[in-house]
Write a protein that holds these residues in place. Structure first.
Motif, mmCIF file in Angstrom:
data_model
loop_
_atom_site.group_PDB
_atom_site.id
_atom_site.type_symbol
_atom_site.label_atom_id
_atom_site.label_comp_id
_atom_site.label_asym_id
_atom_site.label_seq_id
_atom_site.Cartn_x
_atom_site.Cartn_y
_atom_site.Cartn_z
ATOM 1 N N ILE A 49 41.077 20.705 47.348
ATOM 2 C CA ILE A 49 42.436 21.020 46.809
ATOM 3 C C ILE A 49 42.898 22.458 46.529
ATOM 4 O O ILE A 49 43.845 22.989 46.713
ATOM 5 N N SER A 50 41.827 22.744 45.935
ATOM 6 C CA SER A 50 41.987 24.349 45.264
ATOM 7 C C SER A 50 41.671 25.488 46.287
ATOM 8 O O SER A 50 42.455 26.347 46.251
ATOM 9 N N GLU A 51 40.879 25.189 47.199
ATOM 10 C CA GLU A 51 40.615 26.552 48.161
ATOM 11 C C GLU A 51 40.961 26.354 49.466
ATOM 12 O O GLU A 51 40.906 27.082 50.333
ATOM 13 N N GLY A 52 41.687 25.017 49.752
ATOM 14 C CA GLY A 52 42.154 24.942 51.355
ATOM 15 C C GLY A 52 40.997 24.290 52.072
ATOM 16 O O GLY A 52 39.830 24.035 51.686
ATOM 17 N N GLU A 53 41.249 24.528 53.567
ATOM 18 C CA GLU A 53 40.356 23.800 54.463
ATOM 19 C C GLU A 53 38.951 24.546 54.485
ATOM 20 O O GLU A 53 39.101 25.850 54.048
ATOM 21 N N LEU A 54 37.833 23.854 54.867
ATOM 22 C CA LEU A 54 36.576 24.232 54.771
ATOM 23 C C LEU A 54 35.925 24.279 56.203
ATOM 24 O O LEU A 54 35.887 23.047 56.730
ATOM 25 N N LEU A 55 35.185 25.119 56.558
ATOM 26 C CA LEU A 55 34.423 25.030 57.765
ATOM 27 C C LEU A 55 32.895 25.248 57.210
ATOM 28 O O LEU A 55 32.690 26.276 56.429
ATOM 29 N N ILE A 56 32.123 24.407 57.516
ATOM 30 C CA ILE A 56 30.745 24.441 57.198
ATOM 31 C C ILE A 56 29.788 24.215 58.344
ATOM 32 O O ILE A 56 29.983 23.471 59.572
ATOM 33 N N GLY A 57 28.454 24.953 58.053
ATOM 34 C CA GLY A 57 27.485 24.618 58.921
ATOM 35 C C GLY A 57 27.627 25.179 60.322
ATOM 36 O O GLY A 57 27.881 24.296 61.151
ATOM 37 N N ARG A 58 27.938 26.536 60.558
ATOM 38 C CA ARG A 58 28.513 27.245 61.946
ATOM 39 C C ARG A 58 29.440 26.261 62.514
ATOM 40 O O ARG A 58 29.444 26.013 63.721
ATOM 41 N N GLU A 59 30.502 25.893 61.692
ATOM 42 C CA GLU A 59 31.836 25.327 62.244
ATOM 43 C C GLU A 59 31.379 23.951 62.689
ATOM 44 O O GLU A 59 32.395 23.276 63.274
ATOM 45 N N GLN A 60 30.346 23.441 62.529
ATOM 46 C CA GLN A 60 29.963 22.112 63.102
ATOM 47 C C GLN A 60 30.655 21.052 62.274
ATOM 48 O O GLN A 60 30.869 19.794 62.865
ATOM 49 N N PHE A 61 31.233 21.111 60.846
ATOM 50 C CA PHE A 61 31.620 20.446 60.232
ATOM 51 C C PHE A 61 32.958 21.299 59.490
ATOM 52 O O PHE A 61 32.770 22.342 59.159
ATOM 53 N N PHE A 62 33.862 20.174 59.220
ATOM 54 C CA PHE A 62 34.982 20.944 58.718
ATOM 55 C C PHE A 62 35.687 19.785 57.994
ATOM 56 O O PHE A 62 35.801 18.673 58.001
ATOM 57 N N ILE A 63 36.402 20.275 56.861
ATOM 58 C CA ILE A 63 37.015 19.439 56.013
ATOM 59 C C ILE A 63 38.609 19.857 55.955
ATOM 60 O O ILE A 63 38.809 21.119 55.658
ATOM 61 N N ASP A 64 39.674 18.845 56.278
ATOM 62 C CA ASP A 64 41.193 19.359 55.986
ATOM 63 C C ASP A 64 41.718 18.330 55.486
ATOM 64 O O ASP A 64 41.185 17.348 55.133
ATOM 65 N N PRO A 65 42.979 18.477 55.373
ATOM 66 C CA PRO A 65 43.599 17.408 54.389
ATOM 67 C C PRO A 65 43.914 15.890 55.326
ATOM 68 O O PRO A 65 43.698 14.956 54.560
ATOM 69 N N PHE A 66 43.457 15.931 56.436
ATOM 70 C CA PHE A 66 43.477 14.675 57.044
ATOM 71 C C PHE A 66 42.302 13.959 56.762
ATOM 72 O O PHE A 66 42.224 12.729 56.502
ATOM 73 N N ASN A 67 41.073 14.682 57.108
ATOM 74 C CA ASN A 67 39.863 13.900 56.813
ATOM 75 C C ASN A 67 39.229 13.897 55.305
ATOM 76 O O ASN A 67 38.645 12.859 55.015
ATOM 77 N N VAL A 68 39.884 14.467 54.371
ATOM 78 C CA VAL A 68 39.262 14.616 53.362
ATOM 79 C C VAL A 68 39.710 13.508 52.398
ATOM 80 O O VAL A 68 38.832 12.677 51.585
ATOM 81 N N PHE A 69 40.938 12.938 52.620
ATOM 82 C CA PHE A 69 41.309 11.640 51.963
ATOM 83 C C PHE A 69 40.480 10.448 52.477
ATOM 84 O O PHE A 69 40.305 9.542 51.537
ATOM 85 N N LEU A 70 40.298 10.376 53.865
ATOM 86 C CA LEU A 70 39.459 9.452 54.391
ATOM 87 C C LEU A 70 38.009 9.503 53.692
ATOM 88 O O LEU A 70 37.345 8.373 53.671
ATOM 89 N N VAL A 71 37.429 10.804 53.706
ATOM 90 C CA VAL A 71 36.377 10.667 53.091
ATOM 91 C C VAL A 71 35.986 10.340 51.713
ATOM 92 O O VAL A 71 35.071 9.266 51.242
ATOM 93 N N THR A 72 37.048 10.437 50.855
ATOM 94 C CA THR A 72 37.029 10.049 49.366
ATOM 95 C C THR A 72 37.189 8.332 49.520
ATOM 96 O O THR A 72 36.501 7.677 48.855
ATOM 97 N N LEU A 73 38.108 7.850 50.438
ATOM 98 C CA LEU A 73 38.491 6.591 50.489
ATOM 99 C C LEU A 73 37.050 5.770 51.127
ATOM 100 O O LEU A 73 36.647 4.728 50.271
ATOM 101 N N THR A 74 36.500 6.451 51.829
ATOM 102 C CA THR A 74 35.217 5.801 52.439
ATOM 103 C C THR A 74 34.279 5.723 51.487
ATOM 104 O O THR A 74 33.333 4.752 51.134
#
Lengths: 485, 222
Positions: A49-74
């Motif tokens: 929310i504060s920093e925006g989208e994230l790309l992690i681990g040589r771009e193999q993982f990413f967090i954007d508004p679509f999946n972050v809410f599902l991650v929290t819900l899960t």
């Protein structure tokens, strides 16, 4: 950091519980790992929310508004389910339905299942997405057969083979996608399967190949969503496994599978410049809603009843994503959230009810309100919520979906409305005697773990009355990302 | 007709043999032979991958050939043979369709597969694009094998053969998937087979047989 914890904690939990899963305090360890995962998810959310989208681990993982809410819900439902499974599995053990070894398997696989879902949600690599989805099936097959009854073995076999074949189609779709992407992005490195890269060049991808790929991807991941006519495994797996597993299968796994379909749809639609993907989603969705509504009438087993209700709701969500546009996407995301919360709450209540009655046959479950008022009310309120009674969140999302359908696809509105009506009558008619009927059974000796049920239902109620502004912004950002204008 | 180099001719021969093996699996009712056919299919796949690796100089293809050898030629057939011995399932019962008719359907499936592969093959730049049709045919024939069998073990062999077809498809269309994905897929297949091993013993303990007609009681309206 939060992200590493998010994936590492459930994996670590699975390893720990593989050794300690049969001990007396294992349910607490299980819940503690799930709580840790949830806290990591919350940390990740605030960061996005504060920093925006994230790309992690040589771009193999990413967090954007679509999946972050599902991650929290899960992570949240994963945690509350672990709280519910604490007394539930203890009672199962006292009844002699599971041995210490089976309990160890249950706890370890439960954590592993959570890990695979979180990987599937956060990976940027469509190949890894496939691997994680298959791993999610594999980690739950032995949980569906946990009781080793003939029916549960049949359910497990169906689950394994149907989802296995289904997901093989998705692999072929992924290969085709890679084939098309490789022409644009080149095969050097692995960027040709990274969603963020593909999304950037989606209008250059070969339409003919992507169209074909989408058919395979939809059939493949659609099998896991439980879209009719690929839904055969779903009611069996939900009914025959232990109830905590029914709750996470219905509340979480189906969401993750829909997530995969929508990710693919975004790419294909960008390349195709036609409405084929939307039409296919709407068709599958509508067919699932109608079929499930009619099959609801013929159910005698309470868990199967709510499994068919899950198929119906997955159909509604798929239909809404098919319609597309800002409002429909928003509504579909909201519906994913409220369905997941409500359905898992219902399964918690159903678990206690069936445990008390000693059967899942609805005709033999009577008068829950006298046996245990909290279970009775929990089941009643949860069912009303899932049936779309206002002021619960399900009403809000279904209302949005129906009004959008009236505007964009008027022909579908009566079909949806009639199906919802049929489903309402089917579930409510069954529910009334189960909750309020006469019974000779005595009151429940132990206090059921109803806190998760009411916590979920309170959240659903809140989402129906008032969506906090940051949450609404977040849904809107996600809806835009999926292709709302 | 254009002149094909020797290695390409060899690759096409491998592809044709793969298809032939799929038909052999379709008609084979002895489960031990079925597993042997699967191992042979794996070996052909491994040889084709090696040849392609040598031809294209793609390093990761050597690695996936090694993976194929270890998993599909050595480990999985060994595991399946062990399971067959321990469980004592040697023959499949009469298939749901008789063999000549199944073969006829198989031929139609192959025609359909080549039709499906046409648009993809036209776009492919790989030397092996002619094999894409064969890969799809192998996948669909494996599917047919699964549909027409009753024993759990034959269905599993069909499932693995489908995986072989997918692997061959990925290889002929794009020279294989990225390494990390291929590793993940191999891991999933391995775990799936181990889960199945456990699962078979559970089925057997419960029913004293691996015939799937025991597993047909759950219906839509229960």
């Amino acid at each position: 950091m939060e992200f590493v914890l998010l994936i590492a904690l459930p994996v670590l939990g699975a390893l720990t519980l593989a050794f300690l899963g049969a001990r007396r305090e294992a349910p607490e360890i299980n819940a503690a790992f799930s709580l840790g995962t949830f806290i990591a998810a919350c940390g990740l959310t605030t960061r996005v929310i504060s920093e925006g989208e994230l790309l992690i681990g040589r771009e193999q993982f990413f967090i954007d508004p679509f999946n972050v809410f599902l991650v929290t819900l899960t992570a949240f439902v994963g945690w509350t389910t672990s709280l519910f499974s604490r007394p539930y599995m203890r009672i199962e053990r006292e009844h002699g339905r599971v041995s210490p070894g089976q309990l160890r398997l249950f706890h370890s696989m439960y954590q592993l299942f959570n890990a695979t879902m979180l990987i599937a949600l956060t990976t940027n690599n469509l190949g890894l997405l496939w691997v994680a989805m298959e791993a999610a099936t594999l980690s739950t097959v032995l949980l569906v057969t946990l009781y080793r009854t003939p029916a549960s073995l049949e359910a497990g076999w169906k689950y394994f083979i149907l989802c296995g074949v289904g997901i093989a189609q998705a692999l072929f779709g992924t290969i085709l996608l890679y084939f098309a992407a490789e022409k644009v992005l080149g095969s050097e490195g692995v960027s040709a399967l990274l969603w963020t890269h593909l999304n950037g060049v989606k209008d250059q991808l070969e339409p003919a190949v992507l169209g074909l790929a989408f058919v395979f991807l939809l059939v493949g991941y659609g099998t896991k969503v439980g879209l009719a006519p690929l839904h055969n495994w779903l009611p069996d797996a939900h009914a025959e496994g232990p109830t905590p597993i029914s709750a996470v299968l219905s509340g979480l796994l189906l969401n993750v599978a829909i997530y995969a379909v929508v990710r693919c749809k975004v790419l294909v639609e960008g390349a195709l410049d036609s409405t084929l993907p939307s039409r296919m989603l709407m068709g599958f969705g509508l067919f699932s809603v109608v079929l499930a509504a009619f099959l609801l009438w013929r159910q005698r087993d309470i868990k199967r009843l709510f499994a068919y209700s899950s198929i119906e709701h997955m159909g509604i969500i798929t239909f809404a994503f098919g319609m597309g546009g800002a409002v429909a996407n928003f509504a579909a995301l909201l519906h994913m959230t409220v369905h997941s919360l409500t359905k898992s709450a219902i399964f918690f209540a159903v678990g206690h009810a069936a445990q008390k009655a000693g059967t899942q046959v609805m005709d033999d479950i009577r008068g829950l309100i006298t046996i245990s008022p909290t279970v009775g009310w929990g089941l009643m309120i949860g069912s009303l919520a899932i049936l779309g009674v206002p002021p619960f969140g399900v009403f809000a999302s279904e209302f949005l979906i129906l009004t959008t359908a009236m505007r964009q696809e008027p022909w579908a509105t009566p079909i949806l409305l009639i199906s919802l009506g049929i489903a309402f009558a089917a579930i409510f008619g069954r529910l009334q005697p189960m909750v309020f009927g006469e019974t000779t059974a005595r009151r429940l000796p132990h206090q059921p773990a109803m806190l998760p049920v009411f916590a979920h239902l309170a959240l659903v109620l809140m989402l129906g009355l008032f969506i906090p502004p940051y949450l609404a912004d977040w849904y809107r950002a996600a809806a835009r990302l999926i292709g709302g204008d | 007709m254009e002149h094909l180099t020797l290695d390409l001719q060899l690759l096409n021969a491998f592809a044709a043999l793969l298809l032939l093996l799929s038909f052999a699996m379709l008609s084979q009712r002895r489960i031990v032979s079925l597993v042997n056919l699967l191992a042979l299919q794996g070996a052909l796949l491994c040889a084709a991958t090696l040849l392609l690796a040598w031809r294209t100089g793609e390093q990761h293809l050597y690695f996936s050939a090694l993976l194929t050898l270890a998993l599909k030629v050595v480990f999985l057939p060994w595991l399946l043979h062990r399971l067959i011995r321990r469980l004592g399932v040697y023959w499949d019962t009469e298939p749901l369709l008789n063999v000549p008719f199944t073969m006829l359907v198989g031929v139609l499936v192959v025609v359909f597969a080549f039709g499906l592969a046409q648009p993809i093959a036209e776009l492919a730049s790989t030397a092996t694009r002619n094999a894409i049709g064969i890969a799809i045919a192998v996948i669909l024939l494996a599917f047919l094998t699964m549909i027409t069998r009753r024993k759990a073990m034959s269905q599993v062999v069909g499932f693995l053969s489908m995986e072989n077809g997918l692997f061959f498809g990925a290889m002929s269309a794009t020279y294989g998937m990225p390494m990390i994905v291929e590793l993940g897929i191999a891991l999933d297949v391995l775990v799936a087979m181990l889960v199945l091993g456990v699962f078979f013993f559970q089925i057997r303990e419960q029913f004293d047989s691996l015939d799937l007609h025991h597993l047909e009681t759950l219906k839509e309206d229960q």
